[in-house]
Design a protein around this motif. Structure first.
Motif, short mmCIF file in Angstrom:
data_model
loop_
_atom_site.label_atom_id
_atom_site.label_comp_id
_atom_site.label_asym_id
_atom_site.label_seq_id
_atom_site.Cartn_x
_atom_site.Cartn_y
_atom_site.Cartn_z
N LEU A 46 0.97 -1.25 0.39
CA LEU A 46 0.15 -0.16 -0.48
C LEU A 46 0.88 1.31 -0.47
N TRP A 47 1.45 1.36 1.14
CA TRP A 47 2.97 1.78 1.07
C TRP A 47 3.64 2.31 -0.43
N ARG A 48 4.16 1.91 -1.04
CA ARG A 48 5.29 2.12 -2.96
C ARG A 48 3.68 2.15 -3.87
N VAL A 49 2.43 1.66 -2.97
CA VAL A 49 1.09 2.30 -4.50
C VAL A 49 1.21 3.75 -4.16
N PHE A 50 0.92 4.23 -3.25
CA PHE A 50 0.63 5.29 -2.27
C PHE A 50 1.83 6.40 -3.36
N LEU A 51 3.20 6.15 -2.67
CA LEU A 51 4.68 7.16 -3.15
C LEU A 51 4.39 6.96 -4.58
N GLN A 52 4.30 5.87 -4.88
CA GLN A 52 4.20 5.86 -6.40
C GLN A 52 3.22 7.11 -7.40
N ASN A 69 5.78 -5.97 -11.00
CA ASN A 69 5.59 -5.13 -10.10
C ASN A 69 6.39 -3.84 -11.16
N LYS A 70 7.30 -4.00 -11.96
CA LYS A 70 7.56 -2.93 -12.98
C LYS A 70 6.72 -2.14 -13.18
N ILE A 71 5.87 -2.87 -14.15
CA ILE A 71 4.73 -2.63 -15.33
C ILE A 71 3.76 -2.13 -14.15
N ILE A 72 3.14 -2.81 -12.58
CA ILE A 72 2.47 -2.04 -11.83
C ILE A 72 2.82 -0.59 -11.40
N GLY A 73 4.15 -0.31 -11.46
CA GLY A 73 4.26 1.01 -10.90
C GLY A 73 4.35 1.46 -11.74
N ILE A 74 4.48 1.17 -12.71
CA ILE A 74 4.43 2.41 -13.86
C ILE A 74 3.69 2.84 -14.22
N LEU A 75 2.33 2.04 -14.15
CA LEU A 75 0.67 2.40 -14.41
C LEU A 75 0.65 3.28 -13.57
N SER A 76 0.88 3.45 -11.85
CA SER A 76 0.70 3.75 -11.05
C SER A 76 0.57 5.14 -11.02
N VAL A 77 2.50 5.31 -11.14
CA VAL A 77 3.48 6.46 -11.74
C VAL A 77 1.97 7.08 -12.53
N PHE A 78 1.21 6.47 -14.03
CA PHE A 78 0.63 7.29 -15.38
C PHE A 78 -0.47 7.89 -14.12
N SER A 79 -1.08 6.68 -13.25
CA SER A 79 -1.85 7.65 -13.00
C SER A 79 -1.85 8.31 -12.29
N GLY A 80 -1.37 8.32 -11.53
CA GLY A 80 -0.66 10.00 -10.25
C GLY A 80 -0.33 11.48 -11.25
N LEU A 81 0.10 11.38 -12.60
CA LEU A 81 0.40 12.30 -13.03
C LEU A 81 -0.71 12.40 -13.76
N VAL A 82 -1.05 11.76 -13.84
CA VAL A 82 -2.71 12.43 -14.74
C VAL A 82 -3.97 13.10 -13.55
N LEU A 83 -3.57 12.17 -12.60
CA LEU A 83 -4.38 12.53 -11.31
C LEU A 83 -4.34 14.22 -10.81
#
Length: 633
Positions: A46-52, A69-83
Motif C-alpha cells: 500500500l505504501w509503495r503504491v501511494f508513493l508512486q 511489479n515494475k508494470i504496476i509501478g509504471i501504471l501507478s506513476v501514470f495514474s498519479g501524473l494524470v490525477l
C-alpha cells in the motif's frame, strides 16, 4: 463540472482513492503469483503504491522488483501524473478565481457600524477626507464604497488621491447600488449611515438628471426593502428635482436630501455680500476646523436663559437650541428660557471642548454701547456666466437686497432659454434692476469698458461641462485677467478696488491656484457640498441647522463692523465682551475678524472663531464681529 468547484474536487479525490484501491488490490493479488522478495510486509504494498501515485520518482523503488511489479509501478506513476496534475490545475484555477473575485470586489463585507457610500465620483474623495478626519480620534472605523465600477479602478484612484487614511479602513466593492444582492454584500443593514451619490452631475441635461434621480430613488427603495422603514440608518441622498426630493423624504424620516444647486447658489449670494464670510463657512462646514454639535447637560439648564448659558462654556459657543419636536432655533433672544430636554446647538473645535460650567467662566466688564445701525445697502452685483444656478442666485439676491439694487449678468451669447428666464425674473422682481450684458471677456479692452470696480462683488459661475479641469482653467484665467486689471488701475493712481471676487471652483485641488490669484473669497463647489454630506451623514439634524442658516427669514451669518458694538477705538476687549455687546443688539457673536490680518494665511486670514472667552483683542473700527443676526442693519 457543471455543479461547481466543490464537485470537481470531490470527483478528483474519488478518482485518486479509486486508483489507489484498485492498483493496491492488483499488486497484492499479483504477489501470490509473482512473489516480490523486496517487499517483506503486506502494508508495504500500500505504501509503495501511494508513493508512486503521488511522486513519479518513487518508481525507482521497483528497480529490483520483478517485471509484474515494475508494470504496476509504471501504471501507478501514470495514474498519479494524470490525477495530481488535474488536482493541482484545479486548485490553481480555483485560487486564481478567488483572487480575481477579490480584485473585482465580489466578496462580502464583514464590517458593521461603517459609513456606506453608494456611487463613485469626484465627490467621493472629499467625502472620504471628511470621514477620515471625523474618525481620526477613533480606531477600527470603516468606510465602504459600492459602485458600478471596477474595483481595481476605484482602488487605484483612491490610492492616488488619498495618501493617508489614518485610522479609517476604506473598502471598495463592485455592484449596482440599487440591487438587494449588492446591498447585502456590503452589509447595508448594519451600516451606521449611508450616503447616496447622484450619478448625474449638474452639467447633465434635464433628461440625464432625471435618470440620475431615478437611480437614487431606486437605491432608497432597495434600502427600505432591505431594512424596513423603521430600521433604516441615516441616509443622505443627492437629488436634482424638487418632486424627487419630496418623494424621498416621504419614504422615511431617516432620509435627508440635498440639492447642490440650491446650496451653492445660497452660499454664493451670502459670501458675495459679506467680505470674509467664505472663510467662515469653510471653517464651519466639515470636520476640519470647528463643528456643530448638539449638547445637553445632565442636570438640564437649571432655569438659565440663553444669555446666561452662553457664558457657561469656556471653549465653545451656543448658537441656539433644538426643541424636543426637532425645531431649530438659531440666535434666540438673550431672555430665551430653554426647556431642560432641549439640546443646545454648540459650535466647538471638538466635542471634548464642550463643558458646561456651574458658574460663569468670566465676569463681563461694564461697557458703553453705541446706538448705531447700518442702513440696508443698495447692492451692485455682477454675475459672469450662465448655468442652472443663475436663476436661483438672482432669486436669493432679490430676497436680501434693498430696492433699486442692481444685478448684471454677463454672458458670451444669449439664447431663447436665457431670454425667457431673464424676462420672468424681471417680472417677478420689478424692484431690482436686472440687466443682461453680452461680451467676450477674452477680447482686449473689454474689461475697461465693463469697469468691474463699480461693482460690490463679481461672481464667476463655472460652465456646466463634463471636463471640470477645462472649466476650472477658464475660471482661473478670468480671475487672472481681473487681478491684472485691478492691479494696473491701482498702479495708475486709482483707488484700490474693494470689489470682491467670488469664484465657483469645481475641483478642490485647484484651490491653491485660486489663492495665488490674490482672491480673498472663493467657493469650492464640490468640496462644500461633499463636506456637508459627510457631516449630515454623521448627524442628520445638522441639515436643519444649515437650512435655517440659508433661510432669509431666519438668522444668517454676518460680519458686522466693530463700531456697531463699541466706542472709543482702538478698543481692547476680550471675547466675552464681544459676545455681551452682540447680545445688546439681539445677536449671537461667535467670532472676530481682524482686517489687518486678512491676507495672512498663517493667522487664518484674520478670522478667529470661538476664541477663549478671556482672550483679548485690540479692535479698530474696520474690524468685524462675526454674528448670527436677522438682518444686516
Amino acid at each position: 463540472m457543471s455543479r461547481g468547484g466543490g464537485s470537481v474536487f470531490a470527483a478528483l479525490m474519488t478518482l485518486f482513492l479509486g486508483a489507489f484501491v484498485f492498483l493496491s488490490f492488483v499488486r497484492i493479488l499479483g504477489a501470490f503469483f509473482f512473489p516480490d522478495e523486496s517487499i517483506k510486509e503486506s502494508g508495504d504494498f500500500l505504501w509503495r503504491v501511494f508513493l508512486q501515485i503521488s511522486d513519479a520518482g518513487a518508481v525507482a523503488e521497483d528497480g529490483e522488483s520483478n517485471g509484474f511489479n515494475k508494470i504496476i509501478g509504471i501504471l501507478s506513476v501514470f495514474s498519479g501524473l494524470v490525477l495530481f496534475s488535474s488536482l493541482v490545475a484545479f486548485i490553481t484555477n480555483q485560487f486564481d478565481q478567488k483572487i480575481q473575485e477579490l480584485r473585482k470586489g465580489k466578496s462580502e463585507v464583514l464590517e458593521s457600524g461603517h459609513t456606506l457610500i453608494l456611487g463613485f465620483g469626484i465627490r467621493t474623495i472629499e467625502i472620504l477626507r471628511e470621514l477620515i478626519e471625523a474618525n481620526s480620534s477613533e480606531s477600527g472605523k470603516a468606510a465602504v464604497i459600492l459602485a458600478d465600477k471596477d474595483k481595481e479602478e476605484m482602488d487605484d484612484f483612491l490610492s492616488e488621491n488619498l495618501q493617508n487614511t489614518k485610522t479609517t479602513k476604506i473598502i471598495t466593492r463592485s455592484g449596482l447600488p440599487s440591487h438587494l444582492h449588492s446591498l447585502k454584500k456590503v452589509n447595508a443593514s448594519k451600516a451606521k449611515s449611508i450616503i447616496i451619490l447622484n450619478p448625474s452631475g449638474s452639467e447633465e441635461s434635464e433628461e440625464g438628471k432625471s435618470i440620475g434621480d431615478a437611480k437614487v430613488l431606486k437605491s432608497i427603495m432597495a434600502l427600505v426593502a432591505l431594512n424596513g422603514e423603521s430600521g433604516l440608518p441615516p441616509i443622505v441622498a443627492e437629488l436634482h428635482g424638487l418632486e424627487n426630493r419630496n418623494i424621498a423624504t416621504d419614504l422615511s424620516e431617516s432620509v435627508q436630501v440635498m440639492d447642490e444647486r440650491s446650496i451653492l447658489s445660497k452660499l454664493l449670494v451670502q459670501t458675495s455680500r459679506t467680505s470674509g464670510l467664505a472663510i467662515v463657512y469653510s471653517n464651519l462646514v466639515g470636520f476640519e476646523g470647528n463643528e456643530i454639535y448638539f449638547y445637553k447637560p445632565k442636570n438640564g439648564w437649571r432655569g438659565l436663559n440663553f444669555s446666561e448659558i452662553s457664558f457657561r462654556f469656556k471653549e465653545s459657543v451656543p448658537l441656539g437650541f433644538r426643541k424636543i419636536n426637532g425645531t431649530i432655533i438659531l440666535n434666540p433672544t438673550p431672555e430665551y428660557l430653554p426647556e431642560n430636554e432641549e439640546d443646545a446647538i454648540i459650535l466647538a473645535e471638538d466635542d471634548s471642548k464642550i463643558k458646561f460650567d456651574d458658574k460663569p467662566v468670566t465676569v463681563n466688564a461694564a461697557l458703553s454701547y453705541p446706538n448705531t445701525t447700518l442702513s440696508r445697502p443698495i447692492d451692485k452685483q455682477l454675475i459672469i456666466g450662465w448655468n442652472s444656478k443663475s436663476k436661483i442666485i438672482v432669486n436669493e439676491y432679490a430676497k436680501f437686497s434693498s430696492p433699486d439694487s442692481q444685478i448684471d449678468l454677463l454672458i458670451n451669447e444669449s439664447n431663447e432659454e436665457i431670454k425667457n428666464a431673464l424676462a420672468k425674473l424681471k417680472t417677478k422682481y420689478p424692484q431690482i434692476k436686472l440687466r443682461s450684458l453680452i461680451a467676450n471677456l477674452s477680447q482686449e479692452g473689454i474689461l475697461e469698458k465693463l469697469s468691474p470696480e463699480q461693482y460690490d462683488s463679481v461672481i464667476f459661475l463655472a460652465e456646466e461641462k463634463e471636463n471640470i479641469e477645462e472649466v476650472d482653467a477658464r475660471t482661473i484665467s478670468l480671475l487672472l485677467r481681473f487681478r491684472q486689471y485691478f492691479k494696473k488701475k491701482h498702479q495708475a493712481g486709482g483707488k484700490k478696488a474693494e470689489t470682491q471676487l467670488i469664484t465657483e471652483i469645481m475641483n478642490s485641488e485647484n484651490t491653491e491656484l485660486v489663492l495665488e490669484t490674490g482672491v480673498k473669497d472663493f467657493l469650492i463647489s464640490n468640496q462644500f457640498v461633499s463636506k456637508m454630506m459627510a457631516q449630515v451623514s454623521q448627524e442628520p439634524d445638522i441639515m436643519r441647522v444649515y437650512d435655517s442658516l440659508f433661510d432669509p427669514d431666519g438668522s444668517e451669518i454676518y460680519l458686522k463692523p466693530a463700531f456697531l458694538y463699541f466706542e472709543d477705538f482702538p478698543k481692547r476687549v476680550n471675547f466675552a465682551d464681544c459676545m455681551l455687546a452682540a447680545q445688546q443688539r439681539k445677536e449671537t457673536c461667535f467670532g472676530i475678524r481682524i482686517v489687518s490680518e486678512e491676507t495672512d494665511e498663517s493667522k487664518g486670514y484674520g478670522v478667529y472663531l470661538i476664541p477663549d472667552k478671556l482672550e483679548y483683542f485690540t479692535l479698530h473700527e474696520s474690524d468685524s464681529l462675526i454674528v448670527l443676526s436677522e438682518d444686516q442693519s
